[in-house]
Every structure is written in structure tokens, then in C-alpha cells.
Design an enzyme around this catalytic site. Structure first.
Site, PDB file in Angstrom:
ATOM      1  N   GLY A   1       0.816  -1.211   0.000  1.00  0.00           N
ATOM      2  CA  GLY A   1       0.000   0.000   0.000  1.00  0.00           C
ATOM      3  C   GLY A   1       0.845   1.255   0.000  1.00  0.00           C
ATOM      4  CB  SER A   2      -0.011   4.622  -1.152  1.00  0.00           C
ATOM      5  OG  SER A   2      -1.108   4.941  -0.317  1.00  0.00           O
ATOM      6  CB  CYS A   3      -0.202   4.533   4.044  1.00  0.00           C
ATOM      7  SG  CYS A   3      -1.433   5.368   3.060  1.00  0.00           S
ATOM      8  CG  PHE A   4       1.314   0.280   6.531  1.00  0.00           C
ATOM      9  CD1 PHE A   4       0.710   1.364   7.124  1.00  0.00           C
ATOM     10  CD2 PHE A   4       0.739  -0.971   6.730  1.00  0.00           C
ATOM     11  CE1 PHE A   4      -0.442   1.237   7.893  1.00  0.00           C
ATOM     12  CE2 PHE A   4      -0.407  -1.118   7.500  1.00  0.00           C
ATOM     13  CZ  PHE A   4      -1.004  -0.019   8.076  1.00  0.00           C
TER      14      PHE A   4
ATOM     15  CG  ASP B   1       3.049   7.288   6.239  1.00  0.00           C
ATOM     16  OD1 ASP B   1       3.454   8.058   5.336  1.00  0.00           O
ATOM     17  OD2 ASP B   1       1.850   7.164   6.534  1.00  0.00           O
TER      18      ASP B   1
END
Ligand code: UGA
Length: 452
Positions: free
Chosen positions: A276-279, A282
């Protein structure tokens, strides 16, 4: 119509879902994007990307209150004509894995341009995920420089992290479990709190509003995503422990662990790893940030390493089950980073494909109910894209379940027997009943092995 109107600068998942939810209540929203096509679609009442419940909400707005949601291609105008501006731009990962704040910088400049000519007090809220210090030292400094105005006097400044997950963006926006408000000063925080008291009404009985300083709020978001990633990696570490002992099942172990009231069982599903684009973005961003401050994080380094190694591990398991696979055909069931989306960013399937290719396995058939097209953009001709489960399994020597789509849930051992050259399956998401499959075909599931 509510007394404050809102400009939303950035029309990705966070921006557009917030815009739609606010407008659906009766808050006037001016969204803004530099992408003319996207703006035209939104003004036509059409969601420019798929997100559960978003289109229905946009249909409702178009039918009942079209004036409440408009999309401009002029952010300065959007800021000038509203009372509150929310920055919802993306903060992608740079090549060196640190955070790219380019979109945040240019949006801050546009807000500065607008505030230069505005006399009325205006509230600026950063809702993008940004490393600590960004709201005060980058966003506010640029606005000050460009506009000549003072934070806390001419404009208010808040940082409100966002916790919505793809596929549940609308639900998460309407029913958050808490609202975190980082504030430059009391007045800024009070204005944003007042806005959310109006928007959420009774929901706030079960949803605390936490107020803190800007940097703490920025760090809350990283605290969240890093802990969720760590929980998954922790489950994967135990999946690997479980495989050292016959007949131990990581799913049962994590169920036992998760029932502790201090822990809870969510995000303890072991498997082929998070995407995913977040984990990744970030965890890498805060890792790079802390390193730049002189504190390299050993914990987060391990979280990412263990996660990425799960893709190598599933291929090891496949070769244990089906023998060396070089020159043979392998099937990947599922390519998207999670079910319910066609998003391929950092998907585990990409790491698995690269590992297969490294081992000389060139004949790879992939199938995803929604992500075949986006996968092709990402993976090109590294794999073939089947149009159905049957086509993906046809004449295959080994099948790997990578994304736990509902479409795969109902598959039975006979489906694998019917279509594959050598029927077998590696369950990378613990989707299938272990005994049913293990008794019927050569079968392995991540986090469990049986005595021969
Ligand atoms: C994540 C967070 O859940 C949101 O709270 C956050 O706001 C968002 O990132 C963001 O920063 O924007 P998202 O990436 O959309 O949301 O998806 P998740 O549902 O969290 O799943 C992420 C990955 O973890 C998926 O690949 C999923 O398969 C994997 N996962 C999840 C596991 O491997 N095991 C689990 O137990 C749970």
C-alpha cells in the site's frame, strides 16, 4: 448552510472523501486540483477513482445540493472564497526513501498568495502526513513569507492527522474513533474543534477530540502507521516461529495473543506482508527523519526488512512444496495490495514476482479481479495477465494466494485439481481451511506446517 465554508486543496482519497462528506452534510466546499480532467469529473458528480460509497455520496450531493461541492483549478480563488483551508496533498516517498514535501510547499505558496489579499482571519489545516516540524517550519514559514501575514494573528494554523484506510475512506471519515487537533495557538484549535462539533454532532460522545501542539499531532500519525506495520511484522515473525514447530498454527497463536484486552487482534494477520501507499512510505519517512536527527531506528528497520523477506519466504515455501520452479509455470492469485482496491503501490505481489524472476521462474500467470490493468502498468511484461481464475491456473505447476479477494474464498481443492498440471497451493493470506486443503492437495499455509 453552515457558517464556515471549506477549501480542500488536493483531491486524492483524503481530500475528495472529506469534501464529499462535508458537502453531503451542508457545508460549502470548494475543492481544488490542478488536474482539469479531474475537476471536470468532480463537477459532473463523478468520482475520479473508485472508493466504496463515494460515488453514491456524490450522486446524492449532485441531486440535492450541487452548490455545496464545486471543484476549481484555482487554489487561490478557493482559499479566498472560504474560511478554512485544508491541505490534503500527497507526500510521496523520494528515491532515497525520505519524504517528498514538494506538493505541500507549492500549496503553502498558493495559500500565501491568497492570504496576501485577504483581510479576514483564515484557518489553515494540514491534513497530509508530514514529518514533525513541517507545519510550523515549512508550511507556516512559506505562508508568512509570501503573504506577509502572521500566524496566530492573521491566520490560524492546525495539523489534523488522518487515519482513513483505502476502501473504507467514507466510513472512516464519518465515524472516526478520535480526532487529533495539533494547534499553533488556542484560537486555531478552538475554531477547528467548533467545526468538528458541528460536523460530527452526537458522534463525538464516543469520539474524543485530542488537542496538542503541532509537532505532537504530526507524530501521532506516524505512531499509528508504524505500530500497525509493527503488529503485522510481529505476526509474521511469529508465523516464522510457528513454522519451526509442527502443528502450531500462527492464526490460533495470534488469536490467543489478540484476546488480551491490552493488545486486540486487529492487524495480527500473518502472511506475505503489508503493502500500500502508506505503510512503506510513512515508516521510511519517519525512519529517514529520525536518522537525520541522529537517531537511526533499529525497530523500524527490522519491521521493513522482515516484511519484505516474507515475499522471499513464500517462494521458498512454494519450492519446498512443488520442487525447483525454474522453467515451470507459477500462478499468482491476487495482485493488488489488499482486496477491494486496484491499487498496486508497494503490493506484496511485486516483491514476489521479482523473487520468482530472480530464481529463473519466467512463466508467471497473474490474475486479480480488479487490479489486472494497474498491475500491468506496474509489472509490464514480467508476468502474463489471465482473464479468469481458470485461465490463471491452467497447466500451472504451483499456485500462490497473494491477495485475499472474496472471489478466491470459495475455491475448493477440486478447482486446483481440475486446472493445474501439478495441483498444489501456498496460502499467503491464511484464506483457506487448513485441514480441508491439506487433506486434499499438496498444501502449505504461511505460519503453519504439519507433521508428514
Ligand atoms: C493504512 C492505515 O490502516 C490507515 O489508518 C491510514 O490512514 C492509511 O494507511 C494512510 O496512512 O493513509 P491502508 O494502507 O489503506 O491504510 O490499508 P490497510 O487496511 O491498513 O492495509 C495495509 C496493508 O497491510 C495491506 O497490504 C494488508 O494486506 C496488510 N495487512 C493488514 C496485513 O498483512 N495483516 C493484517 O493483519 C492487516
Amino acid at each position: 448552510m453552515y457558517k464556515y465554508s471549506v477549501s480542500i486543496l488536493g483531491t486524492g482519497f483524503i481530500g475528495l472523501c472529506s469534501a464529499a462528506c462535508f458537502a453531503d452534510k451542508d457545508i460549502k466546499v470548494l475543492a481544488s486540483t490542478h488536474n482539469r480532467k479531474k475537476a471536470a469529473l468532480i463537477n459532473d458528480g463523478k468520482a475520479p477513482f473508485y472508493e466504496a460509497d463515494l460515488q453514491e455520496m456524490m450522486d446524492n450531493i449532485k441531486k440535492n445540493n450541487p452548490e455545496f461541492l464545486q471543484c476549481l483549478t484555482d487554489p487561490i480563488k478557493a482559499v479566498l472564497e472560504t474560511d478554512i483551508s485544508m491541505i490534503t496533498q500527497g507526500t510521496p516517498m523520494r528515491k532515497d526513501k525520505s519524504i517528498d514535501l514538494g506538493f505541500i510547499e507549492s500549496t503553502a505558496r498558493e495559500i500565501g498568495e491568497a492570504l496576501k489579499t485577504k483581510d479576514k482571519y483564515h484557518l489553515v489545516v494540514v491534513r497530509s502526513t508530514v514529518v514533525p516540524g513541517t507545519t510550523r517550519n515549512l508550511v507556516s514559514k512559506i505562508i508568512e513569507e509570501v503573504s506577509g501575514k502572521q500566524p496566530g494573528i492573521d491566520y490560524g494554523l492546525c495539523m489534523q492527522p488522518e487515519f482513513l484506510a483505502e476502501g473504507r475512506s467514507i466510513e472512516d471519515t464519518l465515524q472516526p474513533d478520535r480526532i487529533v487537533i495539533g494547534e499553533f495557538d488556542e484560537k486555531s484549535g478552538a475554531m477547528l474543534q467548533e467545526f468538528y462539533e458541528y460536523f460530527y454532532g452526537d458522534h463525538l460522545e464516543n469520539c474524543p477530540i485530542l488537542r496538542m501542539n503541532l509537532e505532537s499531532a504530526e507524530l501521532v500519525k506516524y505512531g499509528n502507521n508504524c505500530l500497525l506495520s509493527t503488529k503485522i511484522t510481529y505476526a509474521n515473525e511469529f508465523a516464522n516461529f510457528a513454522e519451526l514447530v509442527p502443528n502450531v498454527d500462527v492464526s490460533q497463536v495470534m488469536k490467543g495473543v489478540g484476546l488480551d484486552y491490552r493488545i486486540n487482534s486487529r492487524f495480527l494477520r500473518a502472511g506475505v506482508g503489508f503493502g500500500g501507499s502508506c505503510f512503506h512510505k510513512d515508516v521510511n519517512a519517519i525512519k529517514a527523519w529520525s536518522k537525520s536527527k541522529g537517531y537511526p531506528s533499529r525497530l523500524l528497520e527490522a519491521v521493513l526488512d522482515i516484511n519484505d523477506d516474507q515475499a522471499i519466504h513464500i517462494v521458498d515455501i512454494a519450492e519446498e512444496l512443488a520442487g525447483k520452479l525454474a522453467g515451470k509455470r507459477v500462478t499468482l492469485l491476487g495482485l493488488a495490495f489488499k482486496p477491494g482496491t486496484d491499487d498496486m503501490r508497494e503490493a506484496a505481489s511485486i516483491r514476489v514476482v521479482n523473487e520468482l524472476l530472480k530464481r529463473g521462474i519466467m512463466d508467471i500467470n497473474g490474475f486479480d479481479p480488479k487490479a489486472n490493468e494497474t498491475a500491468e502498468i506496474e509489472l509490464g511484461d514480467k508476468i502474463k495477465y489471465a482473464k479468469s481464475i481458470e485461465e490463471a491456473l491452467k497447466d500451472s505447476d504451483c499456485a500462490l494466494l497473494i491477495t485475499e479477494w472474496d472471489e478466491f474464498k470459495n475455491l475448493k481443492p477440486d478447482d486446483f485439481k481440475k486446472h493445474m498440471k501439478n495441483p498444489n497451493l501456498v496460502d499467503g493470506r491464511r484464506l483457506y481451511d487448513y485441514d480441508e486443503f491439506n487433506n486434499a492437495i499438496p498444501f502449505r499455509a504461511m505460519g503453519r506446517i504439519n507433521l508428514a
